[in-house]
Design an enzyme around this catalytic site. Structure first.
Site, short mmCIF file in Angstrom:
data_model
loop_
_atom_site.label_atom_id
_atom_site.label_comp_id
_atom_site.label_asym_id
_atom_site.label_seq_id
_atom_site.Cartn_x
_atom_site.Cartn_y
_atom_site.Cartn_z
N SER A 206 25.16 12.73 -92.18
CA SER A 206 24.42 13.62 -91.29
C SER A 206 24.80 15.09 -91.56
O SER A 206 24.70 15.53 -92.70
CB SER A 206 24.67 13.21 -89.83
OG SER A 206 23.75 13.82 -88.97
N ASP A 348 15.49 6.20 -89.06
CA ASP A 348 16.35 7.29 -88.59
C ASP A 348 15.53 8.22 -87.71
O ASP A 348 14.55 8.81 -88.16
CB ASP A 348 16.91 8.06 -89.81
CG ASP A 348 18.05 8.99 -89.44
OD1 ASP A 348 17.94 9.68 -88.41
OD2 ASP A 348 19.04 9.05 -90.19
N HIS A 380 19.94 6.20 -86.85
CA HIS A 380 20.90 7.18 -87.33
C HIS A 380 22.36 6.87 -86.97
O HIS A 380 23.23 6.86 -87.83
CB HIS A 380 20.51 8.56 -86.77
CG HIS A 380 21.23 9.70 -87.41
ND1 HIS A 380 21.01 10.08 -88.72
CD2 HIS A 380 22.18 10.55 -86.95
CE1 HIS A 380 21.78 11.12 -89.02
NE2 HIS A 380 22.50 11.41 -87.96
#
Ligand SMILES: *[C@@H]1O[C@H](CO)[C@@H](O)[C@H](O)[C@H]1NC(C)=O
Ligand SMILES: *[C@@H]1O[C@H](CO)[C@@H](O)[C@H](O)[C@H]1NC(C)=O
Length: 447
Positions: A206, A348, A380
């Protein structure tokens, strides 16, 4: 959307639980990094080479053991070093280098945490030093990941890659910050015993993948002398505008004000513009993000929408915003030379899947070496935890010298946790803790 009602309810429930626990705990204000003289740039630092160590301190092993498993830590150092911002100006930032017991001085992993905040006081080095409010700044899951790297005898460093101004989402700053941290720690051998030519790999998920992705893209031009042997990128943010659109109205809506303010920390003309389009009655609420670390950011803005803050819904289309957003798209620079492992959840809901898949295709077309895993079942936050085992196996194979297959290969998995060997990657203590995180509410305060 790709966001199931069930998950939504789960996230709402867990956000509520976390809010209750945050309210019950005495509200604490992060102490300010500006009060710590370690971070003051020494006079004349601008003339030093990028990556030059300007200041060193040792961390108290005991205090660090409050977050990392004590059996893994022999020593920890912090270095203030010279780096370069996205406009090419010299600035300083810091990195923490953790040395495990029985360390192998020829192996280094630079792990980028998802700092995701525009506040300099949320910098990982500062939080690891003070321990203040650590939970909410560096996620528990990432501390466990670092533990499992240390457990293998690998040196681990983590950089304050956003730079001293906390330019969250500014790709070039993050890339420089990571590359210069590697230069700094590789030159620290007279104190840390790390070899100057240690095999080096990178990893991030991320926000941490944003920094890692920019580092591998910028390496051929900015740090051609560094030779990485592998890098793992999970949930890679490629296009900030698409992420802004994806998070709006959802549980991670706080990444929007955080990302926008992060950009304004680098680009003053954008700061002027943003200030001109925030509704006057919303300014206080918007700029609150300036002082919040990850957990509080998420909690404070959950389910909000930037549209309610701005006077023009097409606010990203003004020339000043458009230019900066365009410059922040990954995949338009050099093709990474380092072999890559990429993993991304098809559903996601925070960092959209297709821009990452497009970058994969583009880099492959231009000669990159990449293994790509598309995870069908995760979103995610789940893949953040379940995908880590595959990432560690990839790093392990590179350190062992296993051959990489030139070119690209992509595969789909139902869930990364069930991939062959995945469960065996973690020691029992770490595995139990990770499964505990997965089994509990997956809220920002619980990760
Ligand atoms: C390590 O080497 C650097 C220069 O390479 C020097 O400035 C520093 O003082 C040395 N540190 C120790 C502890 O010897
Ligand atoms: C950002 O995304 C929105 C929604 O898709 C779009 O209208 C806008 O043009 C985009 N802005 C830029 C700078 O690409």
């Amino acid at each position: 959307m790709g966001y199931s009602i069930g998950r939504y309810i789960a996230v709402i429930l867990c956000l509520c639980l976390v809010m209750i626990s945050v309210v019950q705990a005495a509200p604490h204000k992060n102490s300010a990094i500006s009060e710590d003289s370690f971070y003051n740039p020494p006079a004349g630092f601008e003339k030093e080479a990028p990556g030059k160590i300007l200041r060193t301190r040792r961390l108290d092993k005991k205090s660090l053991s409050a977050f990392l498993l004590p059996q893994n830590i022999d020593n920890a150092y912090q270095f203030l070093y010279r780096t370069t911002d996205a406009l090419g100006k010299p600035i300083t930032t810091a990195t923490t280098l953790i040395v495990p017991h029985n360390a192998d001085p020829s192996k280094l992993v630079t792990y980028q945490v998802m700092m995701d905040s525009p506040s300099p006081s949320c910098a990982p080095s500062y939080v690891l030093k003070t321990g203040a409010g650590l939970k909410g700044v560096i996620t528990q899951a990432e501390l466990l990941f670092m533990d499992s790297l240390l457990e293998r005898g690998w040196y681990v460093n983590t950089a304050d890659y956003e730079g001293s101004n906390a330019a969250f989402t500014v790709g070039a700053m993050a890339g420089h910050g990571v590359l210069d941290a590697v230069r700094a720690v590789l030159s620290s051998g007279n104190q840390t015993k790390l070899k100057a030519d240690a095999d080096t790999q990178l990893w991030g998920y991320s926000g941490g993948a944003l920094a890692t992705g920019w580092a591998v893209q910028l390496q051929p031009s900015y740090a051609p002398e560094l030779k990485f042997i592998g890098a793992a990128l999970g949930g890679l943010p490629v296009d900030l505008n698409k992420t802004l659109n994806a998070v709006g109205g959802g549980p991670f809506a706080g990444l929007a004000p955080s990302g926008i303010i992060g950009l304004t920390n680098q680009y003053p003309e954008l700061a002027t513009y943003v200030d001109s389009i925030i509704k006057p009655e919303k300014k206080k609420a918007f700029y609150k993000a300036k002082d919040l670390c990850l957990t509080r950011l998420v909690l404070n803005y959950a389910f909000q929408n930037m549209d309610d803050y701005v006077t023009r819904p097409d606010y990203t289309n003004a020339p000043v915003a458009k230019k900066i957003l365009e410059a922040s798209v990954l995949g338009r620079g050099d093709t990474p030379k380092v072999p890559l492992f990429m993993y991304h959840a098809k559903h996601d809901e925070v960092v959209p899947y297709s821009p990452a898949a497009d970058v994969y295709k583009k880099w492959c077309k231009n000669g990159a070496t990449i293994e790509f895993v598309k995870d069908e079942a995760s979103e995610h936050i789940i893949l953040f935890i379940t995908g880590a085992a595959n990432a560690i196996m990839y790093l392990e194979d590179r350190f062992k010298g296993a051959a990489v297959h030139a070119g690209c290969s992509a595969r789909t998995t139902i869930t990364s946790l069930l991939d062959p060997g995945a469960l065996g990657v973690f020691g029992k203590a770490v595995l139990d803790a990770l499964l505990g995180l997965l089994g509990g509410p997956l809220g920002p305060g619980n990760l």
